[in-house]
Design a protein around this motif. Structure first.
Motif, PDB file in Angstrom:
ATOM      1  N   GLN A 248       2.013   1.964  -3.410  1.00 56.12           N
ATOM      2  CA  GLN A 248       0.926   2.510  -4.212  1.00 56.12           C
ATOM      3  C   GLN A 248       0.629   3.966  -3.841  1.00 56.12           C
ATOM      4  O   GLN A 248       0.060   4.708  -4.636  1.00 56.12           O
ATOM      5  CB  GLN A 248      -0.350   1.672  -4.007  1.00 56.12           C
ATOM      6  N   GLY A 249       1.014   4.338  -2.610  1.00 56.00           N
ATOM      7  CA  GLY A 249       0.734   5.706  -2.160  1.00 56.00           C
ATOM      8  C   GLY A 249      -0.748   5.972  -1.951  1.00 56.00           C
ATOM      9  O   GLY A 249      -1.200   7.115  -2.062  1.00 56.00           O
ATOM     10  N   GLN A 250      -1.510   4.903  -1.655  1.00 50.64           N
ATOM     11  CA  GLN A 250      -2.951   5.031  -1.506  1.00 50.64           C
ATOM     12  C   GLN A 250      -3.448   4.101  -0.412  1.00 50.64           C
ATOM     13  O   GLN A 250      -2.781   3.122  -0.058  1.00 50.64           O
ATOM     14  CB  GLN A 250      -3.664   4.642  -2.814  1.00 50.64           C
ATOM     15  N   THR A 251      -4.630   4.414   0.120  1.00 52.14           N
ATOM     16  CA  THR A 251      -5.339   3.449   0.948  1.00 52.14           C
ATOM     17  C   THR A 251      -6.110   2.519   0.013  1.00 52.14           C
ATOM     18  O   THR A 251      -6.230   2.781  -1.193  1.00 52.14           O
ATOM     19  CB  THR A 251      -6.327   4.142   1.885  1.00 52.14           C
ATOM     20  N   TRP A 252      -6.652   1.432   0.554  1.00 50.43           N
ATOM     21  CA  TRP A 252      -7.445   0.517  -0.259  1.00 50.43           C
ATOM     22  C   TRP A 252      -8.604   1.241  -0.930  1.00 50.43           C
ATOM     23  O   TRP A 252      -8.896   1.030  -2.109  1.00 50.43           O
ATOM     24  CB  TRP A 252      -7.960  -0.621   0.620  1.00 50.43           C
TER      25      TRP A 252
ATOM     26  N   GLY B 213      -8.761   4.155  -1.954  1.00 50.24           N
ATOM     27  CA  GLY B 213      -8.323   5.036  -3.034  1.00 50.24           C
ATOM     28  C   GLY B 213      -7.822   4.313  -4.265  1.00 50.24           C
ATOM     29  O   GLY B 213      -7.502   4.960  -5.281  1.00 50.24           O
ATOM     30  N   LEU B 214      -7.768   2.982  -4.224  1.00 54.49           N
ATOM     31  CA  LEU B 214      -7.250   2.213  -5.364  1.00 54.49           C
ATOM     32  C   LEU B 214      -8.362   1.902  -6.354  1.00 54.49           C
ATOM     33  O   LEU B 214      -9.489   1.581  -5.969  1.00 54.49           O
ATOM     34  CB  LEU B 214      -6.646   0.895  -4.878  1.00 54.49           C
ATOM     35  N   ASP B 215      -8.043   1.992  -7.651  1.00 53.98           N
ATOM     36  CA  ASP B 215      -9.009   1.546  -8.647  1.00 53.98           C
ATOM     37  C   ASP B 215      -8.925   0.025  -8.787  1.00 53.98           C
ATOM     38  O   ASP B 215      -8.105  -0.630  -8.141  1.00 53.98           O
ATOM     39  CB  ASP B 215      -8.784   2.240  -9.998  1.00 53.98           C
TER      40      ASP B 215
ATOM     41  N   LEU C  33       0.830  -1.202   0.000  1.00 53.47           N
ATOM     42  CA  LEU C  33       0.000   0.000   0.000  1.00 53.47           C
ATOM     43  C   LEU C  33       0.867   1.256   0.000  1.00 53.47           C
ATOM     44  O   LEU C  33       0.535   2.256  -0.648  1.00 53.47           O
ATOM     45  CB  LEU C  33      -0.942  -0.003   1.206  1.00 53.47           C
TER      46      LEU C  33
END
Length: 246
Positions: A177-181, A183-185, A174
């Motif tokens: 990815q630099g995102q929380t779950w 915020g992921l596509d 994560l």
């Protein structure tokens, strides 16, 4: 074919399976004194760990040295999970460098164990604490004006609890990815499950449930993402190890 012949097939398979397990147990027993011998040779900066990958959640069957604080019955780390995921295609990984959560710098080697049929079932791992060597190198580099060594050494989570290793791998993915779950596509979510699968996370019991709970999704959704990730995985998707101590 007589009535006896169909019964002989599973019996023979069971006999061979039992012989294989006995051989693997014998190899582990033979290597146990080697663990103590290597650690004694290199002294307190060295730790040697013998793993039985038939039990991922408690793979440590022998350990000498206290570099990472491992104990018998403890879990494997990321490198063990990757070996497990690659199965019989796994290869030795020698002289890679990693860093513990407390900042200790380790030079490590993982040598896979195979039975007479070539099947991978464990590993003999050596961790050498080279923290002080690194500090001396930094001092010499500063004195000579050649610059300090790179600080981009990957961090490895050590512990006897497999759940902490799974959590660390999820957090690391994560973070990349630099995102929380949330915020992921969809593509990024499949990539997360694919990455965890390639690192052997889902070979661990209850890993799907643990990942689902951490992400705040249902177990069914987690299994669905995993199934789709496996269906869309590239044929040669195993990446080069990032360096994690065994």
């Amino acid at each position: 074919m007589t009535d006896e012949e169909p019964r002989r097939v599973p019996q023979e398979a069971e006999r061979k399976r039992g012989a294989g397990e006995a051989e693997r147990d014998a190899i582990l027993r033979a290597l146990t004194p080697v663990v103590d011998g290597i650690a004694a040779t290199f002294g307190p900066v060295c730790e040697v760990v013998l793993h039985d990958y038939r039990r991922p959640e408690s793979s440590v069957v022998a350990v000498a040295g206290t570099v990472t604080g491992r104990t018998v019955g403890g879990a494997m780390s990321e490198i063990g999970m990757r070996v497990l995921a690659r199965g019989d295609e796994a290869a030795d990984e020698l002289n890679y460098v990693t860093r513990t959560g407390s900042g200790r710098l380790l030079k490590s080697s993982t040598m896979v164990l195979r039975d007479s049929a070539g099947a991978v079932f464990g590993a003999l791992c050596v961790n050498v604490d080279v923290t002080e060597v690194g500090r001396v190198q930094s001092l010499l580099a500063a004195l000579s004006g050649t610059g300090a060594p790179s600080a981009d050494t990957p961090v490895t989570t050590f512990g006897d609890d497999i759940d902490s290793v799974v959590d660390a791998l999820l957090d690391a993915h994560l973070a990349r990815q630099g995102q929380t779950w949330a915020g992921l596509d969809r593509a990024a979510r499949l990539d997360l499950f694919r990455g965890l699968d390639e690192r052997g996370v889902f070979a661990v019991r209850r890993a799907v449930e643990q990942i689902a709970a951490r992400l705040g999704i249902s177990r069914a959704s987690a299994y669905n993402y995993l199934s789709q990730a496996r269906a869309t995985a590239a044929p040669d998707s195993h990446d080069t190890p990032e360096g994690a101590a065994p």
